[in-house]
Structure formats: structure tokens, C-alpha cells
Design an enzyme around this catalytic site. Structure first.
Site, PDB file in Angstrom:
ATOM      1  N   LYS A 210      11.417  52.030 -12.428  1.00  0.00           N
ATOM      2  CA  LYS A 210      10.551  53.084 -12.952  1.00  0.00           C
ATOM      3  C   LYS A 210      10.470  53.025 -14.483  1.00  0.00           C
ATOM      4  CE  LYS A 210      10.257  55.404  -8.880  1.00  0.00           C
ATOM      5  NZ  LYS A 210      10.895  54.480  -7.915  1.00  0.00           N
TER       6      LYS A 210
HETATM    7  C1  LIG Z   1      10.648  54.182  -6.662  1.00  0.00           C
HETATM    8  C2  LIG Z   1      11.496  53.162  -6.070  1.00  0.00           C
HETATM    9  C3  LIG Z   1      11.015  52.348  -5.042  1.00  0.00           C
HETATM   10  C4  LIG Z   1       9.663  52.529  -4.418  1.00  0.00           C
HETATM   11  O1  LIG Z   1       8.627  52.102  -5.235  1.00  0.00           O
HETATM   12  P1  LIG Z   1       7.104  52.447  -4.883  1.00  0.00           P
HETATM   13  O2  LIG Z   1       6.348  51.980  -6.062  1.00  0.00           O
HETATM   14  O3  LIG Z   1       7.049  53.945  -4.728  1.00  0.00           O
HETATM   15  O4  LIG Z   1       6.777  51.739  -3.631  1.00  0.00           O
HETATM   16  C5  LIG Z   1      11.835  51.341  -4.588  1.00  0.00           C
HETATM   17  N1  LIG Z   1      13.072  51.167  -5.077  1.00  0.00           N
HETATM   18  C6  LIG Z   1      13.574  51.953  -6.042  1.00  0.00           C
HETATM   19  C7  LIG Z   1      14.959  51.711  -6.515  1.00  0.00           C
HETATM   20  C8  LIG Z   1      12.805  52.959  -6.592  1.00  0.00           C
HETATM   21  O5  LIG Z   1      13.299  53.722  -7.577  1.00  0.00           O
END
Ligand SMILES: *Cc1c(COP(=O)(O)O)cnc(C)c1O
Length: 602
Positions: A210
Site C-alpha cells: 500500500k
Molecule cells: C491490500 C493488500 C492486498 C490486496 O490488494 P488488492 O489491491 O486489494 O487486491 C494483498 N496483500 C496485502 C498484504 C495487502 O495489504
């Protein structure tokens, strides 16, 4: 430069330094103006670059071997784009094209899409036209570039200079990825074994992928909003978004922090202890965390409802001069920066000699809200030869079933809590963007499908559309036992600790990928965020009490990837902090929002 800027458009002819050097050689010139003895050509070019970067209006990427005519054409196109200030607009996925061609389409600019987050009709913003494409030579000129340079070139092609001037965008990118990441490569690719590569997306300040978008997005946002309003950003988080949003927005300038604040809502019992401590510990002068006594889907749906409640939003505007916005992965400003790391990973494989440019790769991505994997789809439309998108789920595998059958069905499903909580999601928001793309922008169909999902909790797409989705996508899911077993066996065979989300992707990649080309597995979090699961997987008996002591214990294993120092440091101080908790009721969430607005802006 100042004089030029006043009188015209500055076009930056961006030629990779090695090409400049070889051109000079051909011309039998060994030095250029301003070069003293003792300065190398490389240093001189680097010195000059800062001036170009500060002043240019539009860039023309000059690939190796381009003819003067080709470059001239590119200059004309670049100038045309620069002057055509309303050529790059966004529509809602639910937009219905008027029958009458004369009628004006209600489009939005990039800046509006970023501010508004969700389209007024409940759909998501997508570019009206196709993504910009780079040709093979242009991509090759990025093989030797840094992450920041790649990001600048790719993102300025996707953001019109009338929304954010290219040179300003470049500064934001430098701020975002300059010093906040623990690895200078930002998103390095590591060879795991065989044809599998790990794209490490966890070197940012909060240890999940993120950060790649949330270190940049706040700067985009602050640039786009009008100066006269306050903004309260509402975020639903399944764990990692919360701390990443709070961290990203806390890095704005003091001025911007006075007019932009963040409230993150997370499922009280739906995130790991460590994540919870991290979200709570990431609160700061312009950001708060609120625990909700429900699951992630409730948080996300409630926030959508709050946005659509015009009485409430109108009241906040009139009473407090405050507008609501979102920073969820539905926001275009979140999604777009993610395109860069997929492209960058491919370029790294080329630069490390594993493939030559043009040969295909597969990507395998642990998927929740469909943001990461959709960004990979966009990277492909820009010209990165991704063959298959492998969508990996845990036991909440609504996406797997959908990709296999075309039936998105929530009726018999209950959200299960797993070792990989960030993908414990049933309503995968960004899927709407992908379906819109697959269905040739049929807003009518999107409106029907997603209304049906809302009302009847399922929808079925027709066969021809299923087949189109399946051309590029495969999907599968991984059980809890398989997830732990993968962490265990990868540690034993490669000395590498996968976080549970990455392990989900690894299991699915092992099963679904045909080994005829490399597969890049998105590693979306650092393992230390999920220490209890890792300890269980590695069969470490002594399960210590606090999450920080568990993290310290794991980091003493000397495994790869290296410990995440910033996380280690912060976990200690985070354990004692507290946050507000509220009941699973939209009205209670609303009153929390109002109170925060009141406290921060008044
Ligand atoms: C947010 C997140 C995901 C999912 O990602 P998307 O873009 O919502 O599919 C997967 N793994 C981790 C560790 C995350 O923080």
C-alpha cells in the site's frame, strides 16, 4: 530557462546518457560545452538534468536509434497534447453513452477523479480513452533507469500537465520514493527459485505494498484540491491500508495538514494484533483510527453509504466547510502509481538479464479489492508483455469462482478470517473497472450487474464476456494449511520468509503456472506484520506474548528478506496506544466523522 518558460513551451528531449555518449563518439567529439577537464560526461549530464527537470513542460522520450523525423513527430504530438487541455478525461464505469452523439458526456478531469474518489452514480472513475502506450524502444530506454525515473516518465504520460505540471509531478515522485523506502530500488525483484521471482513491495514505511501508492497519492491529492476547502478523507481498511494512509498523509506539508485530515475505519477483530497496533500507532496530528465492531465489508459499504448521503455531506460542507473524500483503492490516484511497479519489475528482469525485452511473463497476485492486479492489467495496456494474470485468493475465494464461472455469488458466503486478512474480502470493488474494460465500456451493463449485486447479492455475466476475461486471467485459491506449508517449505528450501499473502500467491503460482515463462509473484507485505502466523508455520514453539517480541525473535533467524527496521522500531512504542471503537451502525460512524471534522477544522 525562466525566459524560455515565459515565452513558450519547453520540450525536454530526454535521451538516455549512454546514448548521448555514443552519439558524441560517432561525431568524434569527446567533450561538450561546460566540461572542464576532470568532470566526466556522466556527471555533467547529471548536473544539467536538474535544470531540465525543473523547467520542462513536456517530455519527449528519445529512444536509441530514433530518426530525426520520428523525434520531430513526437515533439509535435507532445506539444499538441500539452495544449489540448481537456483531451484526457475520466468517466464513471456506470456511465451510459447517450444515443444522440451531440449530447455532451459528463466527463471529469484527473484532478476531479482524485478528489471525488467515487463517481456520483456509484461507479468508479476510469479514463475515457485508452491508456498511453510506450513503444519498444521507449521501454528499452527505461531499462537502465531508476524507479523514480521510470515513475516520472510513466506517470506523466497518464496525468495531463494541465492537472499536474510534469515538473511538479516529478518533485512529488521524488518526495514519495526518495527517502521513505528502506531499499533504494523501492520495489526490487528477487529470484526465488526456478522460474519464480518475488516482487518485494514491502520496503515502504509501513511494510505493505500500500505504501507504493500511498506515499505518492497524498501529494497528488493536495495539489488537486481547491485551496478554499477542508478535506476529510474516509478510509475503510482491511489492515494494511490504515497505517499506510495515515503515514502517507502525515508527510504532507504543515499547511496541507491543516486542511487535509484522515479517518480510517477498521474491523476491530478482523486484523492481526500487529496490524491493529500499527494502525493505532500511526495516528498523528491529522489522522485517526476508529475500530468498528464488524468486518471489512461493513466498513467499506458504510463509507460508500456516507458518501452517497447528500444530506450529510451537504451538512458538513455548509457547517464546517469540509468535503469528504476517499483514499481507498477505488481512488484513481491510488491505483495509478501501482502501474509503475509492475512495469518496473519487468524492466528489472530485463536489466538483470533473465529475459530480453518483449518476451512474456506471468504475474501472480494475492488479490482482495482487485487493485494490485488491475494495475498489472494497465501495465500491459501500456506495453509490458504480461501473458497471464494469476489471481490468488485464500478461502474467501469469491474471485476464483467468478473467474472460473462468470458467476459472482455472495449468497452462501460468510467471510472467514484467515492468516491473510488483507484479502479477506467478498466485494472486490476494482473488479468493476476490469469488467468495464472487458465489456467495451458498457456502463449500462455495469449499472445492471452491480445494482443486482447490491440487491440480490449475485450476478452472472454472459458466456462471451467470461471467455474474454479468461483469455488473460486464471485464478485459484489456497487453504490455510497450504499457506502455512508454503511458508515452511520456502523457508527451508530458499531461506526466504514469505508473508501469508505472498504464500497464498506462491501456492497458486505453483499450481497454475505452466513454467514456460517467468512468473513474478507480488509480495504484498513484510512477514513481520504477521509474526504469529509465521511462527506457527515455522513451528516455532515459544509463542511470546507481545507482537514486538515475536517480531524480534523472527528477525534473529537471519532469513531473507532482511528485517524491516522501521517496523521493528515502531512496534515497540505502538503497543500501548488506544483508539476509538464504534458499533456496527452507519449512523454511529457518521457521528464519529462529524466529531473528527469538528475537532480538526474548527
Ligand atoms: C491490500 C493488500 C492486498 C490486496 O490488494 P488488492 O489491491 O486489494 O487486491 C494483498 N496483500 C496485502 C498484504 C495487502 O495489504
Amino acid at each position: 530557462m525562466r525566459h524560455l518558460k515565459k515565452n513558450g513551451i519547453i520540450v525536454y528531449l530526454d535521451v538516455p546518457p549512454i546514448d548521448i555518449v555514443s552519439r558524441l563518439k560517432l561525431m568524434k567529439i569527446d567533450r561538450i560545452v561546460g566540461q572542464n577537464s576532470g568532470t566526466s560526461m556522466k556527471d555533467l549530464l547529471k548536473f544539467r538534468r536538474q535544470y531540465y527537470k525543473k523547467w520542462y513542460d513536456t517530455r519527449v522520450l528519445c529512444e536509441d536509434g530514433a530518426s530525426p523525423e520520428e523525434v520531430a513527430d513526437k515533439v509535435l504530438n507532445a506539444v499538441k497534447r500539452y495544449q489540448d487541455v481537456d483531451s484526457e478525461t475520466f468517466i464513471s464505469t456506470r456511465h451510459i453513452w447517450p444515443k444522440d452523439c451531440e449530447q455532451k458526456v459528463p466527463t471529469k478531469f484527473f484532478s476531479e477523479a482524485v478528489i471525488e474518489g467515487l463517481a456520483p452514480d456509484g461507479g468508479l472513475f476510469v479514463p475515457e480513452k485508452e491508456f498511453p502506450k510506450l513503444n519498444c524502444g521507449e521501454w528499452k530506454s527505461l531499462v537502465g533507469a531508476t524507479y523514480i525515473e521510470r515513475a516520472q516518465i510513466l506517470l506523466e504520460k497518464c496525468i495531463h500537465p494541465a492537472d499536474i505540471p510534469a515538473s511538479r509531478l516529478g518533485e512529488m515522485i521524488e518526495t514519495a520514493y526518495g527517502e521513505n523506502f528502506a531499499c533504494s530500488k523501492i520495489a526490487p525483484v528477487r529470484h526465488l527459485s526456478g522460474n519464480q521471482f518475488i516482487l518485494e513491495l514491502f520496503h515502504g514505511p509501513t511494510g505493505s505494498f500500500k505504501d507504493l501508492s500511498l506515499q505518492l497519492m497524498p501529494h497528488l491529492f493536495a495539489h488537486c484540491i481547491p485551496p478554499s476547502c477542508n478535506y476529510m478523507i474516509l478510509v475503510a481498511t482491511s489492515g494494511d491500508t490504515g497505517s499506510a494512509v495515515l503515514n502517507g498523509f502525515s508527510r504532507l506539508s504543515k499547511n496541507d495538514k491543516q486542511r487535509i485530515a484522515v479517518a480510517t475505519f477498521f474491523p476491530e477483530d478482523g486484523v492481526s494484533d500487529f496490524q491493529k497496533a500499527q494502525i493505532i500507532g500511526s495516528q498523528n496530528e491529522n489522522g485517526w483510527a476508529v475500530g468498528v465492531k464488524s468486518d471489512f465489508d461493513f466498513c467499506q459499504t458504510s463509507i460508500k453509504r456516507i458518501f452517497q448521503d447528500s444530506d450529510f455531506t451537504g451538512f458538513l460542507t455548509v457547517e464546517y466547510g469540509t468535503v469528504l473524500s476517499s483514499a481507498n483503492s477505488i481512488n484513481w490516484g491510488r491505483l495509478l502509481p501501482q502501474v509503475v511497479y509492475h512495469a518496473s519489475a519487468y524492466l528489472d528482469l530485463v536489466s538483470q538479464g533473465f529475459i530480453s525485452f518483449g518476451s512474456p511473463v506471468d504475474v501472480c497476485i494475492p488479490t482482495g479489492n482487485f487493485g494490485n492486479i488491475l494495475a498489472a492489467v494497465y501495465a500491459k495496456t501500456m506495453g509490458i508483455p504480461i501473458r497471464k494474470f494469476i489471481c490468488a485468493s485464500n478461502q474467501n475465494h469469491v474471485l476464483t469462482d467468478f473467474i472460473k464461472t462468470g458467476h459472482y455469488d455472495l449468497r452462501e458466503r460468510k467471510l472467514a478470517q484467515t492468516f491473510s486478512p488483507a484479502i479477506d474480502i467478498l466485494k472486490s470493488s476494482n473488479l468493476e473497472r476490469h469488467l468495464h474494460l472487458m465489456a467495451n465500456k458498457d456502463g449500462q451493463l455495469m449499472t445492471r450487474l452491480f445494482n443486482q449485486l447490491e440487491e440480490q447479492h449475485h450476478f452472472q455475466i454472459e458466456k462471451i464476456l467470461v471467455e474474454k476475461v479468461q483469455q488473460d486471467f486464471v485464478a485459484d485459491w489456497c487453504s490455510e494449511e497450504e499457506c502455512l506449508a508454503a511458508i515452511h517449505s520456502t523457508y527451508n528450501t530458499c531461506g526466504y520468509i514469505l508473508d501469508p499473502h505472498t504464500a497464498v500467491a506462491k501456492v497458486v503460482a505453483d499450481r497454475m503456472q505452466d513454467k514456460t515463462c517467468p512468473v513474478i509473484i507480488s509480495s504484498t507485505a513484510h512477514y513481520s506484520k504477521f509474526a504469529p502466523a509465521i511462527m506457527q508455520a515455522l513451528k516455532i514453539k515459544e509463542i511470546s506474548q507481545t507482537s514486538s517480541s515475536q517480531v524480534y525473535l523472527l528477525s534473529s533467524y537471519n532469513a531473507l528478506p532482511p528485517p524491516h527496521e522501521a517496523l521493528l522500531e515502531r512496534t515497540k512504542q505502538q503497543e500501548k496506544m488506544e483508539c476509538q471503537v464504534c458499533a456496527a451502525d452507519v449512523n454511529v460512524l457518521k457521528s464519529h466523522v462529524e466529531k473528527l471534522v469538528q475537532n480538526h477544522f474548527i
